[in-house]
Motif scaffolding. Structure first.
Motif, PDB file in Angstrom:
ATOM      1  N   ASP A 135       0.825  -1.213   0.000  1.00  0.00           N
ATOM      2  CA  ASP A 135       0.000   0.000   0.000  1.00  0.00           C
ATOM      3  C   ASP A 135       0.859   1.263   0.000  1.00  0.00           C
ATOM      4  O   ASP A 135       1.504   1.558   1.004  1.00  0.00           O
ATOM      5  CB  ASP A 135      -0.871   0.020   1.252  1.00  0.00           C
ATOM      6  CG  ASP A 135      -1.633  -1.282   1.467  1.00  0.00           C
ATOM      7  OD1 ASP A 135      -0.990  -2.358   1.486  1.00  0.00           O
ATOM      8  OD2 ASP A 135      -2.849  -1.206   1.623  1.00  0.00           O
ATOM      9  N   HIS A 137      -0.484   4.399  -0.383  1.00  0.00           N
ATOM     10  CA  HIS A 137      -1.302   5.364   0.381  1.00  0.00           C
ATOM     11  C   HIS A 137      -0.804   6.814   0.300  1.00  0.00           C
ATOM     12  O   HIS A 137      -0.504   7.432   1.338  1.00  0.00           O
ATOM     13  CB  HIS A 137      -1.364   4.960   1.857  1.00  0.00           C
ATOM     14  CG  HIS A 137      -2.391   3.928   2.145  1.00  0.00           C
ATOM     15  ND1 HIS A 137      -3.745   4.140   1.991  1.00  0.00           N
ATOM     16  CD2 HIS A 137      -2.270   2.652   2.584  1.00  0.00           C
ATOM     17  CE1 HIS A 137      -4.423   3.035   2.326  1.00  0.00           C
ATOM     18  NE2 HIS A 137      -3.548   2.114   2.673  1.00  0.00           N
ATOM     19  N   ARG A 140      -2.019   9.512   2.842  1.00  0.00           N
ATOM     20  CA  ARG A 140      -1.754   9.463   4.291  1.00  0.00           C
ATOM     21  C   ARG A 140      -0.449  10.149   4.651  1.00  0.00           C
ATOM     22  O   ARG A 140       0.477   9.560   5.225  1.00  0.00           O
ATOM     23  CB  ARG A 140      -1.804   8.009   4.781  1.00  0.00           C
ATOM     24  CG  ARG A 140      -3.207   7.448   4.650  1.00  0.00           C
ATOM     25  CD  ARG A 140      -3.381   6.071   5.226  1.00  0.00           C
ATOM     26  NE  ARG A 140      -4.753   5.632   5.030  1.00  0.00           N
ATOM     27  CZ  ARG A 140      -5.202   4.408   5.291  1.00  0.00           C
ATOM     28  NH1 ARG A 140      -4.371   3.490   5.741  1.00  0.00           N
ATOM     29  NH2 ARG A 140      -6.460   4.093   5.104  1.00  0.00           N
ATOM     30  N   ASP A 191      -4.573   0.109  -2.718  1.00  0.00           N
ATOM     31  CA  ASP A 191      -4.581   1.287  -1.841  1.00  0.00           C
ATOM     32  C   ASP A 191      -3.526   2.291  -2.321  1.00  0.00           C
ATOM     33  O   ASP A 191      -2.819   2.912  -1.529  1.00  0.00           O
ATOM     34  CB  ASP A 191      -4.348   0.920  -0.364  1.00  0.00           C
ATOM     35  CG  ASP A 191      -5.551   0.224   0.260  1.00  0.00           C
ATOM     36  OD1 ASP A 191      -6.544  -0.014  -0.456  1.00  0.00           O
ATOM     37  OD2 ASP A 191      -5.495  -0.080   1.461  1.00  0.00           O
ATOM     38  N   HIS A 462      -2.434  -4.658   2.216  1.00  0.00           N
ATOM     39  CA  HIS A 462      -3.531  -4.227   3.084  1.00  0.00           C
ATOM     40  C   HIS A 462      -3.166  -4.096   4.561  1.00  0.00           C
ATOM     41  O   HIS A 462      -3.711  -3.263   5.259  1.00  0.00           O
ATOM     42  CB  HIS A 462      -4.710  -5.200   2.933  1.00  0.00           C
ATOM     43  CG  HIS A 462      -5.959  -4.821   3.650  1.00  0.00           C
ATOM     44  ND1 HIS A 462      -6.671  -3.655   3.373  1.00  0.00           N
ATOM     45  CD2 HIS A 462      -6.661  -5.446   4.637  1.00  0.00           C
ATOM     46  CE1 HIS A 462      -7.740  -3.601   4.158  1.00  0.00           C
ATOM     47  NE2 HIS A 462      -7.750  -4.667   4.935  1.00  0.00           N
ATOM     48  N   HIS A 464      -0.045  -3.514   5.823  1.00  0.00           N
ATOM     49  CA  HIS A 464       0.994  -2.501   6.030  1.00  0.00           C
ATOM     50  C   HIS A 464       2.170  -3.001   6.867  1.00  0.00           C
ATOM     51  O   HIS A 464       2.586  -2.359   7.839  1.00  0.00           O
ATOM     52  CB  HIS A 464       0.392  -1.220   6.661  1.00  0.00           C
ATOM     53  CG  HIS A 464      -0.864  -0.756   5.996  1.00  0.00           C
ATOM     54  ND1 HIS A 464      -1.969  -0.301   6.694  1.00  0.00           N
ATOM     55  CD2 HIS A 464      -1.200  -0.679   4.688  1.00  0.00           C
ATOM     56  CE1 HIS A 464      -2.918   0.036   5.843  1.00  0.00           C
ATOM     57  NE2 HIS A 464      -2.494  -0.182   4.624  1.00  0.00           N
TER      58      HIS A 464
HETATM   59 FE   LIG Z   1      -3.911   0.066   2.965  1.00  0.00          FE
END
Ligand SMILES: [Fe+2]
Ligand SMILES: [Fe+2]
Length: 545
Positions: A135, A137, A140, A191, A462, A464
């Motif tokens: 991920d 991301h 974030r 993600d 998923h 992490h």
């Molecule tokens: Fe994630």
């Protein structure tokens, strides 16, 4: 105030994109090329180039980078700023070099880009490498205290979620390392294009913060990083939950979530839709076309299969939202280099404009639409995808078989802990066997099917963190984030067995006729390097035969 912030976000997104493309007006001295390659076959490659609308582009290619023997026709980049080249009639098992050439309408001659390369399908008995990341991301981002930019004071105080797991510099460092290693293929496991946080306000009736172009910007943002390595390594994007591309949202008030995500993915990334080389999802979705969400192909001695539950579960699997990142109002979060910076996941809408609905009135509808029923048999790859998986595995004589996906079942935490459950393993959470009544036509749960067909490694994301586990002879490999500046080991509690390591980095996998070697290469920001934590350091390595 909230509405104003949405507009600020939108305006800054547009400003960023226009700055980005003003730099793509090609000058002789410098220009940032934006090339992503994908869908390689035994005789072809897809090359996706971004350039300001109506730039004339052609590609030189050949076996010798100092003497290109072939060139494509000229294509003018489209309104969505892409030019897609499908180069065919190539030789198998061959490394080609190529170079794009650009001419804007205000230039008189073409300017040559950098030399890149790619491989066509490796033949049986040859050695090659591929890479995998978890991920990324990009939404974030972190504040100076190591918390996510978007999390509330309550969450910060409760310690429930730090919500910080992305640093753009660290992402660049990881991708530069991949570029140096130059694998043939690279899988990003989802993600990576989160639009979760855009959905609640849209659900309330405020569509100022959610449109095809806003979703496109989130996909374009990833290209600005991935182009570091994906100009010479074929990229395979796999959907995660935060892509919000889901069957369960079609024909609901969130219909456009899936449509916009599907279109942005197809527009800005080479997606392996079925042909004579790739098998996969042959069913088009109205408003998108073919999804290329599940697929398989052969490369050297290995079979590669990617599977996707999100486009096939009729009820939502992993809930929409998560992380509870809500009410982002600070302009510094919304500004600058990261379109979609506030899109982490969101639990409630905040829109207060004319015509929007009070959140309290629609919360029940939102929950029914975006949260799991609680029955995890609803999480499914579907009959058609199961039959594809079964047929592909049974017909393959490849020595190694690799599966790629966002997560077992698409929801929950853990690796082998989940692989024994529901359609993956046949048992419910009380360890009661329910498979025969829940999947009467399947024959075997997914894990048992993989065991029977000698699958080597299942790669998932998923959670992490890095986690290597084994169940019935199959490696379940959870893949770390590429750009977590907190170097966290998130969700480790869910893993009862195996070897666990924290973020960040990527997995480099060497495939040879003799064995497969998986290497976890770590990635560190310059400021975080120490004698025992060096960028590029190998923290874990294993071999399977
Ligand atoms: Fe994630
Ligand atoms: Fe996820």
């Amino acid at each position: 105030m909230i509405l104003k912030s949405k507009k600020v976000f939108f305006i800054f997104s547009l400003a960023f994109i226009s700055i980005l493309f003003s730099q793509l007006s090609y000058k002789k001295e410098s220009y940032p090329e934006n090339i992503i390659i994908g869908k390689p076959t035994n005789n072809s490659i897809m090359i996706s180039i971004m350039a300001i609308e109506n730039t004339a582009i052609y590609i030189n290619y050949g076996l010798d980078e100092r003497n290109y023997t072939n060139k494509t026709e000229i294509i003018h980049s489209s309104k969505d700023q892409t030019a897609i080249f499908n180069i065919d009639k190539l030789m198998p098992n061959t490394q080609y070099y190529y170079r794009a050439n650009y001419k804007s309408s205000d230039n008189e001659k073409f300017y040559a880009g950098d030399t890149n390369s790619f491989w066509t399908q490796r033949s049986i008995g040859s050695s090659f490498t591929f890479g995998v990341q978890g991920d990324s991301h990009p939404e974030r981002l972190c504040d100076e205290f190591g918390y996510g930019m978007g999390i509330s004071a309550n969450q910060r105080n409760s310690g429930e979620a730090r919500g910080c797991m992305y640093d753009p510099e660290l992402y660049k460092k990881t991708l530069r390392m991949v570029d140096e290693d130059r694998p043939d293929l690279y899988f990003m496991l989802g993600d990576d294009f989160s639009i979760s946080n855009l959905l609640p306000n849209y659900f309330q009736g405020d569509d100022s913060g959610f449109s095809q172009s806003i979703v496109d910007d989130i996909y374009i943002n990833q290209r600005n990083f991935l182009r570091i390595m994906a100009n010479s390594t074929a990229l395979f994007p796999v959907n995660g939950n935060h892509e919000e591309a889901r069957l369960s949202l079609l024909n609901t008030p969130l219909h456009n979530s899936s449509i916009f995500a599907g279109n942005a993915r197809n527009r800005y990334f080479p997606v392996p839709t079925p042909n004579t080389f790739y098998s996969g999802n042959e069913k088009p979705i109205e408003g998108i076309g073919l999804l290329g969400d599940y697929f398989s192909f052969r490369w050297g001695d290995a079979l590669f299969i990617s599977i996707d539950p999100y486009w096939h579960s009729t009820r939502v699997t992993e809930r929409i939202g998560g992380m509870g990142i809500s009410r982002v109002t600070r302009p510094e979060v919304l500004r600058g280099t990261n379109p979609g910076a506030n899109t982490g996941g969101m639990d409630s809408g905040t829109a207060m404009g004319v015509g929007t609905k009070a959140w309290a009135e629609i919360e029940g509808d939102w929950i029914r639409l975006t949260q799991s029923s609680g029955n995890l048999w609803d999480a499914t790859i579907g009959d058609r995808q199961y039959q594809f998986l079964k047929k592909t595995l049974e017909e393959s004589d490849a020595k190694y078989k690799f599966i790629f996906m966002h997560h077992v079942l698409g929801t929950g935490r853990g690796g082998v802990e989940r692989a024994t459950k529901y359609e993956w393993g046949g048992y419910n959470d009380k360890d009661e066997w329910e498979f025969d009544q829940e999947r009467p036509s399947w024959g075997l749960p997914i894990h048992q099917l993989l065991v029977k067909n000698n699958v080597s490694i299942v790669f998932q994301a998923h959670d992490h963190l890095f986690a290597k586990q084994e169940l019935d002879g199959i490696i379940y490999q959870s893949v770390p984030n590429p750009a977590d500046p907190g170097y966290q080991e998130i969700n480790f509690q869910a893993y009862k067995t195996g070897d666990l390591l924290p973020n960040s980095g990527y997995l480099n996998v060497e495939v040879s006729p003799e064995n497969v070697k998986v290497t976890y290469k770590r990635s560190y920001l310059d400021k975080d390097e120490t004698d025992s934590a060096m960028h590029g350091q190998i923290d874990y390595q294993y071999t399977i035969n």
